[in-house]
Design a protein around this motif. Structure first.
Motif, PDB file in Angstrom:
ATOM      1  N   ARG A  96       0.801  -1.224   0.000  1.00  0.00           N
ATOM      2  CA  ARG A  96       0.000   0.000   0.000  1.00  0.00           C
ATOM      3  C   ARG A  96       0.836   1.278   0.000  1.00  0.00           C
ATOM      4  NH1 ARG A  96      -5.083  -1.315   3.874  1.00  0.00           N
ATOM      5  NH2 ARG A  96      -5.769   0.717   3.187  1.00  0.00           N
TER       6      ARG A  96
ATOM      7  N   PHE B  61       2.076   4.718  -1.930  1.00  0.00           N
ATOM      8  CA  PHE B  61       1.322   5.659  -2.764  1.00  0.00           C
ATOM      9  C   PHE B  61       1.937   5.628  -4.153  1.00  0.00           C
ATOM     10  CE2 PHE B  61       1.031   7.288   1.601  1.00  0.00           C
ATOM     11  CZ  PHE B  61      -0.332   7.083   1.778  1.00  0.00           C
ATOM     12  N   SER B  62       1.300   4.886  -5.057  1.00  0.00           N
ATOM     13  CA  SER B  62       1.982   4.560  -6.304  1.00  0.00           C
ATOM     14  C   SER B  62       2.100   5.764  -7.232  1.00  0.00           C
ATOM     15  CB  SER B  62       1.261   3.411  -7.005  1.00  0.00           C
ATOM     16  OG  SER B  62      -0.075   3.776  -7.241  1.00  0.00           O
ATOM     17  N   ARG B  63       1.227   6.771  -7.055  1.00  0.00           N
ATOM     18  CA  ARG B  63       1.306   7.938  -7.941  1.00  0.00           C
ATOM     19  C   ARG B  63       2.308   8.967  -7.452  1.00  0.00           C
ATOM     20  NH1 ARG B  63      -4.667   9.397  -7.866  1.00  0.00           N
ATOM     21  NH2 ARG B  63      -5.399   7.279  -7.571  1.00  0.00           N
ATOM     22  N   MET B  64       2.848   8.749  -6.249  1.00  0.00           N
ATOM     23  CA  MET B  64       3.848   9.697  -5.742  1.00  0.00           C
ATOM     24  C   MET B  64       5.243   9.148  -6.030  1.00  0.00           C
ATOM     25  SD  MET B  64       2.567  10.742  -2.009  1.00  0.00           S
ATOM     26  CE  MET B  64       0.906  11.267  -1.667  1.00  0.00           C
TER      27      MET B  64
ATOM     28  N   GLU C   5       8.618  11.289  -2.119  1.00  0.00           N
ATOM     29  CA  GLU C   5       7.398  11.787  -1.476  1.00  0.00           C
ATOM     30  C   GLU C   5       6.789  10.756  -0.544  1.00  0.00           C
ATOM     31  OE1 GLU C   5       5.196  14.985  -4.281  1.00  0.00           O
ATOM     32  OE2 GLU C   5       5.293  12.962  -5.072  1.00  0.00           O
TER      33      GLU C   5
ATOM     34  N   GLU D 182       8.671  10.964   2.532  1.00  0.00           N
ATOM     35  CA  GLU D 182       8.424  12.208   3.266  1.00  0.00           C
ATOM     36  C   GLU D 182       7.043  12.260   3.901  1.00  0.00           C
ATOM     37  OE1 GLU D 182      11.394  15.113   0.698  1.00  0.00           O
ATOM     38  OE2 GLU D 182       9.241  15.168   0.369  1.00  0.00           O
ATOM     39  N   MET D 183       6.190  11.301   3.557  1.00  0.00           N
ATOM     40  CA  MET D 183       4.873  11.277   4.196  1.00  0.00           C
ATOM     41  C   MET D 183       4.998  11.283   5.710  1.00  0.00           C
ATOM     42  SD  MET D 183       2.281  11.594   2.316  1.00  0.00           S
ATOM     43  CE  MET D 183       1.014  11.252   3.531  1.00  0.00           C
TER      44      MET D 183
ATOM     45  N   ALA E 212       6.966  12.873   7.380  1.00  0.00           N
ATOM     46  CA  ALA E 212       7.218  14.228   7.856  1.00  0.00           C
ATOM     47  C   ALA E 212       5.916  14.855   8.327  1.00  0.00           C
ATOM     48  CB  ALA E 212       7.836  15.071   6.745  1.00  0.00           C
TER      49      ALA E 212
ATOM     50  N   ARG F 271       9.240   3.602   4.696  1.00  0.00           N
ATOM     51  CA  ARG F 271       8.257   4.636   4.986  1.00  0.00           C
ATOM     52  C   ARG F 271       7.818   4.543   6.447  1.00  0.00           C
ATOM     53  NH1 ARG F 271       2.652   4.406   1.717  1.00  0.00           N
ATOM     54  NH2 ARG F 271       2.455   2.591   3.069  1.00  0.00           N
TER      55      ARG F 271
ATOM     56  N   LYS G  89       2.450  20.067   2.728  1.00  0.00           N
ATOM     57  CA  LYS G  89       2.062  18.895   3.498  1.00  0.00           C
ATOM     58  C   LYS G  89       0.601  18.547   3.259  1.00  0.00           C
ATOM     59  CE  LYS G  89       4.236  18.233   7.961  1.00  0.00           C
ATOM     60  NZ  LYS G  89       4.270  18.701   9.340  1.00  0.00           N
TER      61      LYS G  89
ATOM     62  N   ARG H  80       0.062  17.081  -0.129  1.00  0.00           N
ATOM     63  CA  ARG H  80       0.489  15.683  -0.199  1.00  0.00           C
ATOM     64  C   ARG H  80      -0.514  14.785   0.520  1.00  0.00           C
ATOM     65  NH1 ARG H  80       6.416  14.969   1.486  1.00  0.00           N
ATOM     66  NH2 ARG H  80       5.791  17.044   1.870  1.00  0.00           N
TER      67      ARG H  80
ATOM     68  N   ARG I 274      -3.335  14.050  -1.792  1.00  0.00           N
ATOM     69  CA  ARG I 274      -3.033  13.013  -2.774  1.00  0.00           C
ATOM     70  C   ARG I 274      -2.999  11.643  -2.116  1.00  0.00           C
ATOM     71  NH1 ARG I 274       2.292  14.258  -5.211  1.00  0.00           N
ATOM     72  NH2 ARG I 274       2.574  15.721  -3.495  1.00  0.00           N
ATOM     73  N   ALA I 275      -2.456  11.596  -0.906  1.00  0.00           N
ATOM     74  CA  ALA I 275      -2.376  10.307  -0.212  1.00  0.00           C
ATOM     75  C   ALA I 275      -3.775   9.770   0.077  1.00  0.00           C
ATOM     76  CB  ALA I 275      -1.589  10.467   1.089  1.00  0.00           C
TER      77      ALA I 275
ATOM     78  N   GLU J  62      -5.525   8.435  -2.913  1.00  0.00           N
ATOM     79  CA  GLU J  62      -5.065   7.153  -3.427  1.00  0.00           C
ATOM     80  C   GLU J  62      -5.401   5.985  -2.493  1.00  0.00           C
ATOM     81  OE1 GLU J  62      -1.035   5.143  -5.210  1.00  0.00           O
ATOM     82  OE2 GLU J  62      -1.196   7.303  -5.136  1.00  0.00           O
ATOM     83  N   ASP J  63      -5.187   6.172  -1.199  1.00  0.00           N
ATOM     84  CA  ASP J  63      -5.431   5.089  -0.241  1.00  0.00           C
ATOM     85  C   ASP J  63      -5.607   5.697   1.142  1.00  0.00           C
ATOM     86  OD1 ASP J  63      -5.294   2.958   1.540  1.00  0.00           O
ATOM     87  OD2 ASP J  63      -3.820   1.863   0.351  1.00  0.00           O
TER      88      ASP J  63
ATOM     89  N   ALA K 121      -3.974   3.781   4.119  1.00  0.00           N
ATOM     90  CA  ALA K 121      -2.534   3.937   4.212  1.00  0.00           C
ATOM     91  C   ALA K 121      -2.183   5.343   4.691  1.00  0.00           C
ATOM     92  CB  ALA K 121      -1.885   3.660   2.860  1.00  0.00           C
TER      93      ALA K 121
ATOM     94  N   MET L  78       0.056   6.866   8.060  1.00  0.00           N
ATOM     95  CA  MET L  78       1.127   7.871   8.028  1.00  0.00           C
ATOM     96  C   MET L  78       0.798   9.049   8.943  1.00  0.00           C
ATOM     97  SD  MET L  78       3.282   6.732   5.795  1.00  0.00           S
ATOM     98  CE  MET L  78       2.896   5.131   6.446  1.00  0.00           C
TER      99      MET L  78
END
Ligand SMILES: Nc1ncnc2c1ncn2[C@@H]1O[C@H](COP(=O)(O)OP(=O)(O)OP(=O)(O)O)[C@@H](O)[C@H]1O
Ligand SMILES: [Mg+2]
Lengths: 234, 344
Positions: free
Chosen positions: A86, A88-91, A95, A98-99, A101, A147, B216, B219, B222-223, B226-227, B230, B234
């Protein structure tokens, strides 16, 4: 460090976890093994807040996890490498890393952890700008583990990190797991590959359709006739 | 040169379509909901600008800023009240509170005294709490997606009717805020309004792109899209990320509404449905859920419409739907859309 008492989890009417109790001590690697559908993933999801528990008690370092919002659990120091990676395949790979962060406030710490995980997985360093979805399966697993490590967790839950990987990569991943333990991390490991899980862990629990069937030191379980028959292919 | 003129005016209206399409696409990306009420936010924003200028004497830019804030708040409120309870079950307490509130409002219509209405409402509240506890009932979440869609249509009708009741269905003239034209080459001219519209829209889109790719919160959006699970792992707060998406989308729609109303100088409570529909088609054209797609789709739609107008103005709306049909036939995922099966 982690204390679970009489945990129950439901999917609608399906009673997936039927009152299990276990604990993980500080610095231990504990593995949870069992066949498909035994409830391993569900158990981990109940720890990290992805799945609501319907009964029982989960305490992490003295905190009652039922009272804590799912997104706060990482801040307490528990990270989860989920089943199926899982990422994030588009990032980009960077990135994805850095999630973490998101919860780590200081830039220096992020930089430091960045260096640390790239030391563990130099291969990721060569692919920082690449879209994560284009990584190979093994690289994706490395990314998923990295990650989780980025937030410098005290405890890490890993769901089948060896799934779909070649024997060499499995070895590589478990070298990292052992390294994490050396660095002082506590690990709850879910595996179908029972022999490798038992060889790396201190203790283990065998899950069968939502109940704990067996528990003990990994070396003992490895010699156990029933375990051999059911999970070690002999 | 007529062609150039038409292309420029098409790009100008297209940039407004793009602003509004972004709201559709961002919300779809994050909660897989086609927010039919998004078009009506354009209308709400236009009324906000109208009143800020006419009643408070605010300058246009200040009126737009105020309208952005107002619409962002309305967007978040809409999400929390109408859509969120369909995703996550509301607590029994929230439901009891809602029951009390409805009772209070109903009673106010029939009972003279506020005090009596308040007491009765409190009783309803407590009774609801007690009863649900007694029979062990609790609300269930995870409603099917069609429920959310129907709810969105309901919210849209609600907004239109509230505004119709409050401000009458008659169109109101929008104050002229961007006058004058730029002459060039002797015979040709572009209105300053069209230029300003394009500049503001493109500026906002650039800012949004930077926001999504660099910050932030961007991002996190986007996260989550997508999921979401997940993302939670995070440490991302999914609900506040969704709220931020609605807020940003609605603020952009507010600007779109103001710019549109300024060049088509009248507003009415139903203006949002027609305009919103076109912007939605623009989002589908570019690929719903894909941010650059909404921008591309908006501009393409504007230019197509404007060029058709130059030939025969009766066809300009038909062309919009023709585009929709062609997209759905040949590339349902949109021009920039990922050609994957939708995950359900
Ligand atoms: N989303 C779901 N909805 C309904 N039932 C589910 C869902 N997820 C899991 N289950 C059920 O819960 C039980 C436990 O599933 P779980 O995924 O935890 O097993 P597992 O031990 O991780 O299996 P595997 O080794 O295949 O990953 C299974 O019977 C499964 O069918
Ligand atoms: Mg599993």
């Amino acid at each position: 460090m982690l204390e679970v008492k009489d945990l129950h989890v439901h999917y609608g009417a399906i009673h997936a976890i039927k009152g299990i109790s276990f604990h993980v001590g500080e610095g231990e690697i504990v593995s949870l093994i069992g066949a498909n559908g035994a409830g391993k993933t569900t158990t981990l999801q109940a720890m990290s807040g992805l799945k609501k528990i319907s009964g029982g008690f989960v305490a992490f370092m003295g905190n009652d996890l039922a009272k804590i919002k799912p997104e706060k659990i990482l801040r307490l120091g528990m990270a989860h490498v989920p089943e199926g990676r899982r990422i994030f395949s588009r990032m980009s790979v960077q990135e994805n890393l850095e999630m973490s962060a998101y919860i780590v406030k200081s830039k220096e710490q992020v930089q430091e952890e960045f260096k640390h995980v790239l030391e563990l997985f130099p291969r990721l360093g060569e692919r920082l700008k690449q879209r994560a979805g284009t990584l190979s399966g093994g690289e994706q697993q490395m990314l998923a583990i990295s990650r989780a490590l980025m937030s410098r967790p005290k405890m890490i839950l890993m769901d089948e990190p060896s799934m779909g990987l070649s024997p060499i990569l499995v070895k590589e991943i478990f070298r990292i797991v052992a390294q994490c333990k050396k660095d002082g991390m506590t690990i709850l490991l879910v595996e179908q590959n029972a022999s490798i899980a038992l060889s790396i862990s201190d203790r283990a629990y065998v899950l069968e359709t939502g109940r704990i069937a067996l528990e003990g030191n990994s070396s003992e379980l490895m010699g156990n006739v029933e375990v051999k028959k059911a999970y070690l292919g002999g | 040169m007529v062609l150039l003129q038409q292309v420029i005016s098409g790009l100008s209206i297209g940039s407004v379509y793009a602003l509004v399409a972004l709201g559709y696409t961002m919300v779809y990306g994050i909660v897989q909901l086609i927010n039919f009420a998004h078009g009506d936010i354009i209308m709400v924003g236009s009324y906000a600008v109208f009143f800020a200028i006419n009643q408070l004497g605010a300058p246009f830019w200040l009126a737009i800023l105020a309208s952005m804030l107002f619409c962002a708040a309305i967007g978040v409120l809409m999400e929390k009240v109408a859509y969120k309870p369909l995703r996550n079950p509301p607590s029994r307490r929230a439901l009891a509170f809602a029951a009390g509130l409805i009772a209070f409002m109903l009673l106010l219509m029939f009972v003279i005294s506020i005090a009596i209405a308040l007491m009765a409402a409190l009783c309803v509240c407590v009774a609801a709490l007690f009863l649900t506890k007694r029979i062990g009932w609790s609300p269930k979440g995870g409603a099917p997606r069609i429920s959310a869609l129907i709810t969105a249509i309901g919210v849209s009708l609600f907004l239109q009717n509230i505004f119709m009741l409050a401000f009458s269905p008659d169109p109101k003239p929008f104050p002229s805020v961007m006058e004058g034209t730029l002459k060039y080459g002797g015979r040709y001219s572009i209105s300053y309004g069209a230029l300003a519209t394009m500049a503001i829209s493109v500026g906002l889109m650039a800012a949004l792109s930077i926001f999504i790719s660099r910050t932030k919160m961007g991002r996190a959006m986007r996260a989550v899209s997508e999921d979401a699970g997940a993302a939670v792992l995070m440490g991302v707060n999914v609900n506040s990320t969704i709220s931020a998406t609605f807020a940003i989308g609605s603020a952009l729609a507010a600007v779109g509404g103001a710019l549109y109303s300024a060049s088509y100088p009248q507003i009415d409570p139903f203006m949002g449905s027609q305009f919103g529909l076109k912007a939605f088609i623009a989002a589908v054209l570019g690929g719903i859920g894909v941010v650059p797609g909404a921008m591309l789709g908006g501009f393409a739609m504007g230019v197509a419409e404007s060029l058709t107008k130059a030939v025969d103005s009766r066809w300009s709306d038909a062309v919009v739907f023709l585009i929709l049909i062609i997209v759905l036939l040949f590339k349902p995922s949109g021009v920039l859309g990922k050609n994957t099966k939708e995950k359900v």
